[in-house]
Write a protein that holds these residues in place. Structure first.
Motif, PDB file in Angstrom:
ATOM      1  N   ASP A 162     -37.362  -2.213 -21.327  1.00  0.00           N
ATOM      2  CA  ASP A 162     -38.622  -2.147 -22.087  1.00  0.00           C
ATOM      3  C   ASP A 162     -38.503  -1.188 -23.269  1.00  0.00           C
ATOM      4  N   ALA A 163     -37.833  -0.048 -23.045  1.00  0.00           N
ATOM      5  CA  ALA A 163     -37.695   0.941 -24.123  1.00  0.00           C
ATOM      6  C   ALA A 163     -36.856   0.391 -25.272  1.00  0.00           C
ATOM      7  N   LEU A 164     -35.737  -0.252 -24.931  1.00  0.00           N
ATOM      8  CA  LEU A 164     -34.887  -0.838 -25.971  1.00  0.00           C
ATOM      9  C   LEU A 164     -35.610  -1.944 -26.721  1.00  0.00           C
ATOM     10  N   LEU A 197     -38.832  -2.305 -27.160  1.00  0.00           N
ATOM     11  CA  LEU A 197     -39.857  -1.709 -28.013  1.00  0.00           C
ATOM     12  C   LEU A 197     -39.244  -1.106 -29.266  1.00  0.00           C
ATOM     13  N   LEU A 198     -38.084  -0.463 -29.118  1.00  0.00           N
ATOM     14  CA  LEU A 198     -37.421   0.158 -30.259  1.00  0.00           C
ATOM     15  C   LEU A 198     -36.885  -0.884 -31.244  1.00  0.00           C
ATOM     16  N   LEU A 199     -36.220  -1.908 -30.719  1.00  0.00           N
ATOM     17  CA  LEU A 199     -35.492  -2.839 -31.581  1.00  0.00           C
ATOM     18  C   LEU A 199     -36.359  -3.921 -32.202  1.00  0.00           C
ATOM     19  N   LYS A 200     -37.515  -4.215 -31.609  1.00  0.00           N
ATOM     20  CA  LYS A 200     -38.329  -5.310 -32.146  1.00  0.00           C
ATOM     21  C   LYS A 200     -38.870  -5.010 -33.535  1.00  0.00           C
ATOM     22  N   HIS A 201     -38.873  -3.713 -33.916  1.00  0.00           N
ATOM     23  CA  HIS A 201     -39.325  -3.340 -35.264  1.00  0.00           C
ATOM     24  C   HIS A 201     -38.231  -3.525 -36.306  1.00  0.00           C
ATOM     25  N   HIS A 202     -37.005  -3.794 -35.856  1.00  0.00           N
ATOM     26  CA  HIS A 202     -35.877  -3.821 -36.786  1.00  0.00           C
ATOM     27  C   HIS A 202     -35.124  -5.154 -36.811  1.00  0.00           C
ATOM     28  N   PHE A 203     -35.438  -6.040 -35.856  1.00  0.00           N
ATOM     29  CA  PHE A 203     -34.752  -7.323 -35.794  1.00  0.00           C
ATOM     30  C   PHE A 203     -35.778  -8.449 -35.605  1.00  0.00           C
ATOM     31  N   ASN A 204     -35.405  -9.639 -36.036  1.00  0.00           N
ATOM     32  CA  ASN A 204     -36.339 -10.771 -35.996  1.00  0.00           C
ATOM     33  C   ASN A 204     -36.857 -11.064 -34.596  1.00  0.00           C
ATOM     34  N   LYS A 205     -35.955 -11.008 -33.629  1.00  0.00           N
ATOM     35  CA  LYS A 205     -36.326 -11.375 -32.270  1.00  0.00           C
ATOM     36  C   LYS A 205     -35.481 -10.586 -31.289  1.00  0.00           C
ATOM     37  N   VAL A 206     -36.124 -10.063 -30.243  1.00  0.00           N
ATOM     38  CA  VAL A 206     -35.420  -9.332 -29.193  1.00  0.00           C
ATOM     39  C   VAL A 206     -35.681 -10.035 -27.869  1.00  0.00           C
ATOM     40  N   LEU A 207     -34.630 -10.492 -27.228  1.00  0.00           N
ATOM     41  CA  LEU A 207     -34.713 -11.164 -25.935  1.00  0.00           C
ATOM     42  C   LEU A 207     -34.212 -10.216 -24.856  1.00  0.00           C
ATOM     43  N   THR A 208     -34.779 -10.292 -23.659  1.00  0.00           N
ATOM     44  CA  THR A 208     -34.367  -9.393 -22.582  1.00  0.00           C
ATOM     45  C   THR A 208     -34.063 -10.167 -21.309  1.00  0.00           C
ATOM     46  N   LEU A 209     -33.078  -9.669 -20.562  1.00  0.00           N
ATOM     47  CA  LEU A 209     -32.714 -10.224 -19.267  1.00  0.00           C
ATOM     48  C   LEU A 209     -32.470  -9.081 -18.295  1.00  0.00           C
ATOM     49  N   ALA A 210     -33.029  -9.173 -17.104  1.00  0.00           N
ATOM     50  CA  ALA A 210     -32.817  -8.132 -16.098  1.00  0.00           C
ATOM     51  C   ALA A 210     -31.556  -8.393 -15.282  1.00  0.00           C
TER      52      ALA A 210
END
Length: 469
Positions: free
Chosen positions: A30-32, A34-47
Motif C-alpha cells: 500500500d505504501a509503495l 501510494l508513493l508511486l501512483k503520483h509519478h507513473f501512469n498506472k501502478v498494479l499490485t500483487l500480494a
C-alpha cells in the motif's frame, strides 16, 4: 518554495509507464502504491507472485518491483531469484527491480547476475527510489525506440550476392519487370518503384542490388513511412558531436553509410518538404553535409526509391518537388497488384509454406486442393504481404499435416476463427488482432487505433500470440 523540494518537483514531471509491485507485505504494498501512483501512469499490485504472468499477459507492464522472500521466515532471497529467472524467460526486456529487507552485497550481486535491473533495500529512500525507477524507465523507452528504428532502418550484409532469396513470379507482367531489371541493374540509373502497399517493392529493390555491380557492397533500407519526422534529418544526413542536445558523438547518416552500395528509400512521398531540398542537393552534388558539420562529405550510392502515393498529384499540390521527382525517376518500375496476376499466387503459397514450415518446425506440411483454390480466388487487397501473413497463420494453426480451407480466414469472410474449433476468449482476441493488422496492411499504429489499444499493448499481444509483422 516547492521548487526547492525534490519530491514536489517530481510531482510536476509528466507521468508515464506502468509499474507492477509484487510483495506479500500488505502495508509495504500500500505504501509503495501510494508513493508511486503520483509519478507513473498506472501502478498494479500483487500480494503473491502466483498471478504475476496473468497480469503480464493482460497489461503492458513497463517494470516489475519484486520482493525476494514470500515463504514464512524466508530471508535468503532464493524465491525472488527464481521468480526473476521466470520473468526474464517470459520477457527479457521488462526491467525487474528486486526488493528485500535482508539483503547484502552477495545477494545483490546474485540478482544482478540473473538480470535484475536494480536492487533496493527496505526501508527505501522515496526520492532515490523514484529517481532510480524513472531512470530505468527512460532507459527502457530509449531501447524501445532504438529497436523500432532498427526495424525501419536496416542494412544488408556485404557479400550476400550469392544468395537468391527471391520467388520467380511466372506471370507475364512480372516477367516484363524482371526483363527491365536485368537491363537496369548493371547501370547506376536511379529507379522509382511504384505500386500498392504490400506488393513487395523492397524485394524488387534487393533484386536490383543483387544483380548490380554494387552487389558486394551494402544495401541500406530506410522506411520513411515508419520513421518519426523529428528523426528524418539526423538519420538520413548524420550529425556532428555537440550539434544538438543528444548528439554525444559523431554519427554517420544513412546516405553516407550507403556509399559504395545501394540506398533504398521506401515511401519517399513522406519526406518533409525542407528535406526534399537537401536530398536533391545530395543527388546533384554527390556529397552530404551532416548536421553541425562545416564541410560536406562525398557519397557514392545508387538510389532506389519506392512509393504507393500518387506523386504527380502531390506535385500538383506542391507537396513534392517536381525537380526531385525527375531526379529520382530516371526509370519507373510499376508493380501490378497481386489480384491482376493470379498466376503468381500458387507459387507464392509454396514459397512461403517452405519458409514457415521450417521456422515453426512442421516438416511435410502441405496444402489441400481446396485450400489452394480458396487462396487463388481471394482478392488479396493486402497483396503479397497479406498472402504471406495468411500462410504463416495457417502454418501455426494447422493441427495435422494438411492445411485446409478452414485454416484461412479473411476480413471479408464471416468466419473469424478456424471452423473446427470451439471459440474461446484467446482465439477471439487473437483473431481480432490478426484482422486489425491485416486490414491495415501491417500498419501497427492504425491497427492499434482500430482495436482501441495503445501500440505498446498491441506489440505485447502480437508477442503473446506469436503474430509477426
Amino acid at each position: 518554495m516547492c521548487i526547492k523540494n525534490r519530491h514536489c518537483l517530481y510531482l510536476w514531471m509528466a507521468k508515464e509507464g506502468q509499474i507492477l509491485i509484487v510483495d506479500d507485505n500488505r502495508p509495504i504494498l500500500d505504501a509503495l502504491s501510494l508513493l508511486l501512483k503520483h509519478h507513473f501512469n498506472k501502478v498494479l499490485t500483487l500480494a503473491s507472485p502466483g498471478d504475476l504472468f496473468a497480469v503480464l499477459e493482460q497489461e503492458a507492464v513497463d517494470m516489475v518491483l519484486l520482493d525476494m522472500n514470500y515463504a514464512s521466515g524466508a530471508r535468503d532471497g532464493s524465491e525472488g531469484l527464481e521468480w526473476l529467472r521466470k520473468i526474464r524467460k517470459y520477457d527479457g526486456d521488462i526491467p525487474v527491480v528486486l526488493m528485500t529487507a535482508y539483503g547484502g552485497v552477495e545477494l545483490a550481486v546474485a540478482g544482478m547476475k540473473e538480470g535484475a535491473a536494480d536492487f533496493i533495500l527496505k526501508p527505501w529512500n522515496p526520492d532515490k527510489l523514484i529517481a532510480n525507477l524513472k531512470t530505468l524507465l527512460k532507459l527502457r523507452n530509449s531501447e524501445k525506440k532504438l529497436s523500432q528504428l532498427r526495424s525501419v532502418i536496416h542494412t544488408e550484409s556485404t557479400g550476400s550476392a550469392g544468395k537468391t532469396p527471391f520467388f520467380e513470379c511466372p506471370s507475364p507482367p512480372m516477367q516484363r519487370i524482371y526483363e527491365a531489371i536485368s537491363k537496369l541493374a548493371p547501370t547506376d540509373a536511379n529507379v522509382l518503384i511504384t505500386g500498392e502497399n504490400g506488393i513487395g517493392k523492397e524485394v524488387i529493390a534487393r533484386r536490383l542490388h543483387h544483380l548490380s555491380a554494387r552487389k558486394f557492397e551494402v544495401m541500406v533500407s530506410v522506411d520513411l513511412g515508419a520513421l518519426p519526422e523529428s528523426l528524418f534529418e539526423s538519420e538520413l544526413f548524420g550529425y556532428k558531436k555537440g550539434s544538438f542536445t543528444d548528439a554525444k558523438e559523431d554519427r554517420k547518416g544513412r546516405l553516407e553509410l550507403a556509399s559504395g552500395g545501394t540506398l533504398f528509400l521506401d515511401e519517399i512521398g513522406n519526406i518533409p518538404a525542407a528535406l526534399q531540398v537537401k536530398l536533391l542537393s545530395v543527388l546533384e552534388r554527390r556529397e552530404v553535409l551532416p548536421i553541425g558539420a562545416s564541410r560536406p562529405r562525398p557519397v557514392d550510392f545508387r538510389l532506389v526509391a519506392a512509393t504507393n502515393a500518387a506523386i504527380k498529384e502531390m506535385i500538383a499540390k506542391h507537396e513534392f518537388r517536381e525537380d526531385l521527382f525527375y531526379r529520382i525517376n530516371t526509370i519507373t518500375l510499376h508493380i501490378p497488384p497481386l489480384r491482376e496476376r493470379p498466376e503468381d499466387i500458387e507459387g507464392f503459397c509454396f514459397f512461403f509454406l517452405q519458409e514457415f514450415s521450417r521456422k515453426y518446425r512442421k516438416p511435410g506440411l502441405r496444402f489441400s486442393d481446396k485450400a489452394l483454390e480458396k487462396l487463388k480466388t481471394h482478392n488479396w487487397p493486402g497483396n503479397v504481404r497479406e498472402l504471406k501473413h495468411a500462410v504463416e497463420r495457417a502454418t501455426i494453426l494447422c493441427e495435422g499435416s494438411v492445411i485446409s480451407p478452414s485454416d484461412f480466414f479473411f476480413r471479408d469472410s464471416a468466419v473469424t476463427a478456424p471452423e473446427s474449433h470451439v471459440l474461446n476468449l484467446k482465439e477471439v482476441e487473437r483473431a481480432a488482432v490478426l484482422r486489425a493488422v491485416e486490414v491495415n496492411q501491417g500498419n501497427l499504429s492504425h491497427a492499434a487505433r482500430d482495436l482501441g489499444i495503445t501500440r505498446v499493448t498491441l506489440y505485447a499481444k502480437m508477442k503473446k500470440y506469436r503474430i509477426f509483422g
